[in-house]
Design a protein around this motif. Structure first.
Motif, short mmCIF file in Angstrom:
data_model
loop_
_atom_site.label_atom_id
_atom_site.label_comp_id
_atom_site.label_asym_id
_atom_site.label_seq_id
_atom_site.Cartn_x
_atom_site.Cartn_y
_atom_site.Cartn_z
N THR A 122 26.45 41.67 34.29
CA THR A 122 25.73 42.62 35.27
C THR A 122 27.41 43.55 35.01
O THR A 122 27.78 44.27 34.25
N VAL A 123 28.10 42.92 36.22
CA VAL A 123 29.74 43.32 36.36
C VAL A 123 30.66 42.96 35.21
O VAL A 123 31.24 44.38 34.82
N LEU A 124 30.57 42.77 34.32
CA LEU A 124 31.25 41.86 32.92
C LEU A 124 31.82 43.29 32.08
O LEU A 124 32.37 44.02 32.03
N PRO A 125 30.02 43.46 31.57
CA PRO A 125 29.94 44.75 30.37
C PRO A 125 30.06 46.33 31.06
O PRO A 125 30.91 46.84 30.77
N GLU A 126 29.80 45.84 32.81
CA GLU A 126 30.53 47.61 33.35
C GLU A 126 32.31 47.47 33.23
O GLU A 126 32.14 47.97 33.23
N LEU A 127 32.84 46.33 33.61
CA LEU A 127 34.01 46.71 33.48
C LEU A 127 35.34 46.62 32.00
O LEU A 127 35.96 47.31 31.88
N GLY A 135 48.17 48.43 27.56
CA GLY A 135 47.62 47.68 27.30
C GLY A 135 47.33 46.54 28.46
O GLY A 135 47.10 45.19 28.40
N VAL A 136 47.43 46.95 29.83
CA VAL A 136 47.87 46.49 31.23
C VAL A 136 46.43 45.84 31.37
O VAL A 136 45.72 47.34 31.88
N ARG A 137 45.72 44.79 31.62
CA ARG A 137 44.80 44.38 31.98
C ARG A 137 44.52 44.09 33.76
O ARG A 137 45.10 42.65 33.65
N ALA A 138 43.32 44.29 34.30
CA ALA A 138 43.34 44.12 35.19
C ALA A 138 42.29 43.56 35.69
O ALA A 138 40.86 43.20 34.99
N HIS A 139 42.06 41.76 35.82
CA HIS A 139 41.21 40.81 35.99
C HIS A 139 40.94 40.37 37.15
O HIS A 139 40.88 41.18 38.29
N CYS A 140 39.84 39.84 37.36
CA CYS A 140 39.42 39.51 38.43
C CYS A 140 39.58 39.60 39.50
O CYS A 140 39.23 40.83 40.73
N PRO A 141 40.59 38.45 39.41
CA PRO A 141 41.04 37.68 40.73
C PRO A 141 42.48 38.79 40.83
O PRO A 141 42.56 39.14 42.48
N ASP A 142 42.77 39.92 40.25
CA ASP A 142 43.67 41.20 40.66
C ASP A 142 43.30 41.80 41.04
O ASP A 142 44.08 42.05 42.20
N CYS A 143 41.74 41.96 40.99
CA CYS A 143 41.45 42.55 42.02
C CYS A 143 40.49 42.27 43.76
O CYS A 143 40.51 43.02 44.85
N HIS A 144 40.01 41.21 43.39
CA HIS A 144 39.55 40.36 44.51
C HIS A 144 39.68 39.75 44.84
O HIS A 144 39.24 39.12 45.50
N VAL A 145 40.49 39.30 44.84
CA VAL A 145 41.65 38.16 45.20
C VAL A 145 42.85 38.25 45.95
O VAL A 145 43.75 38.42 44.94
N PRO A 146 43.16 37.86 47.31
CA PRO A 146 44.52 38.68 47.51
C PRO A 146 44.91 37.50 46.84
O PRO A 146 45.02 36.69 46.47
N GLY A 200 32.95 51.88 43.14
CA GLY A 200 32.60 52.67 41.57
C GLY A 200 33.46 52.78 40.36
O GLY A 200 33.60 53.02 39.25
N ILE A 201 34.63 52.13 41.26
CA ILE A 201 35.74 52.69 39.64
C ILE A 201 35.64 51.91 38.81
O ILE A 201 36.55 51.80 37.31
N ALA A 202 35.76 51.05 38.89
CA ALA A 202 35.47 49.48 38.13
C ALA A 202 34.16 48.82 37.48
O ALA A 202 33.74 48.54 37.26
#
Length: 406
Positions: free
Chosen positions: A68-73, A84-95, A187-189
């Motif tokens: 679900t969320v991975l294909p959207e990202l 080439g700078v990529r945001a990983h899951c923890p970058d946004c969802h973990v302090p 809805g940005i990611a």
């Protein structure tokens, strides 16, 4: 039995004595060193576990995330971009700080429990619960003022001069308010959840009033809701739909049906199904089925003009159609009142809403289409607000008593 009870009591006393009394056989230094090694080992294992559960591989290890969320990202700039700078899951969802990270991990146990119990185990179930998950995450971002976003995006580091003019105005205001990123950038990611609107109470009240309004033949009225158009008074042959706030002249009434005359414009190309309220302006007032859109018995051409801007030929047409009674009002101002209130309340959450006359009628559909997804407007309200903006746009600004519309 007494001997067994006595033995258990003796064992308990021995254990307590061992734990509470200083050791006479093991040195204090050995105990300190052992405790230190045990503490280091525990911290190492704890940190290893934290790092393992903080990896993107762990986040997408369950199919409810990977499907679900991975294909959207992957479709967004946060996954692939020119730098080439990529945001990983923890970058946004973990302090990033330790205390908040531990607290977030404890909160995340709810998602893990939901996965184990199958609450979000399928794409369908995930879609159903997505609004709950999204709302919870939005609240977290709001509470910490989008701390994770600001690790990369900071108002002080933004070069406003390199932004589009429209973005500059919005971002300057956001910086002055120190607004949370999530205020505007839901809805940005990932895709926004589907919101099942409960409808607009003000519009529902207006519709209810229209059902009891008296209708007189020969007078002009306005549709208070989108509704089907019919070719016959029995309302059996549907031929299109009239949009909200479209004006029509009542010709006759028959039982529950009302016959009206529409005088609108169309572009003379293709099926010419879409009918507009003004020449040269894309203000949709009605849409006809393609099998009747070129029917000369139903559609009568009154005049023809060429739009100098686009070179397209426009035709003013007259159509006599039937619609169900109870959906007309004789004054458009209450309709605009609902539209004005909805626009003010729904479109000022992220930033100050643009003035109606700041854009022309043909610009508003694209601009409004980009904003309405961030509101909770239902479809009838969204159509009403768009029509309100178009009919109060710069094309209709009154100068010296004369409107500038075509």
């Amino acid at each position: 039995m007494k001997n067994r009870f006595k033995a258990v009591k003796t064992a308990i006393h021995w254990v307590l004595a061992l734990l509470l009394r200083p050791s006479t056989r093991i040195g204090l230094g050995v105990l300190v060193i052992g405790g230190f090694i045990g503490g280091v080992t525990f911290l190492a294992l704890f940190n290893t576990g934290m790092n393992a559960t903080n990896s993107e591989a762990f986040c997408i290890s369950c199919h409810s995330m990977s499907d679900t969320v991975l294909p959207e990202l992957k479709q967004t700039v946060h996954w692939k971009n020119r730098s080439g700078v990529r945001a990983h899951c923890p970058d946004c969802h973990v302090p990033h700080d330790f205390t908040s990270k531990v607290a977030r991990k404890m909160q995340a146990s709810r998602e893990v429990l939901g996965h184990l119990m199958g609450t979000i185990g399928t794409p369908e179930k995930f879609k159903e619960h997505r609004i709950v998950l999204a709302t919870r995450e939005w609240a977290r971002f709001k509470a910490n003022n989008s701390k994770e976003c600001r690790n990369c995006h900071d108002y002080a580091s933004m070069d406003f001069d390199k932004m589009r003019v429209t973005s500059q105005t919005i971002m300057h205001g956001a910086a002055e308010r120190n607004a949370s990123c999530v205020d505007c950038h839901k809805g940005i990611a990932h895709h926004l959840p589907e919101v099942k609107s409960q409808g607009n109470p003000a519009l529902a009240a207006l519709t209810s009033e229209a059902r009891g309004a008296a209708i007189e033949t020969g007078k002009r009225y306005y549709s208070v809701m989108p509704q089907p158009l019919y070719a016959d008074p029995e309302l059996t042959r549907e031929i299109g739909a009239i949009e909200i706030a479209t004006d029509a002249k009542v010709l006759q009434k028959k039982n529950d049906a009302v016959q009206v005359e529409l005088q609108l414009w169309r572009k003379n190309k293709g099926y010419a199904r879409v009918l507009y309220g003004r020449f040269g302006l894309n203000i949709t007032s009605a849409v006809l089925a393609k099998e009747v859109s070129r029917d000369d018995d139903l559609i009568h051409v009154l005049e023809t003009q060429v739009d100098k801007v686009t070179g397209l030929e426009w035709q003013k047409i007259s159509a006599t159609v039937w619609l169900r009674g109870g959906g007309l009002v004789d004054n458009v101002e209450p309709i605009w009142g609902v539209a004005r209130q909805s626009y003010s309340q729904s479109c000022s959450v992220c930033h100050r809403q643009p003035n109606e006359a700041s854009h022309d009628a043909n610009q508003w559909p694209g601009l409004f289409g980009g904003m309405v997804g961030f509101t909770n407007m239902d479809d009838p309200t969204a159509k009403l607000v768009l029509k309100y903006l178009q009919l109060h746009s710069s094309d209709f600004v009154v100068k010296d008593g004369v409107a500038s519309a075509h």
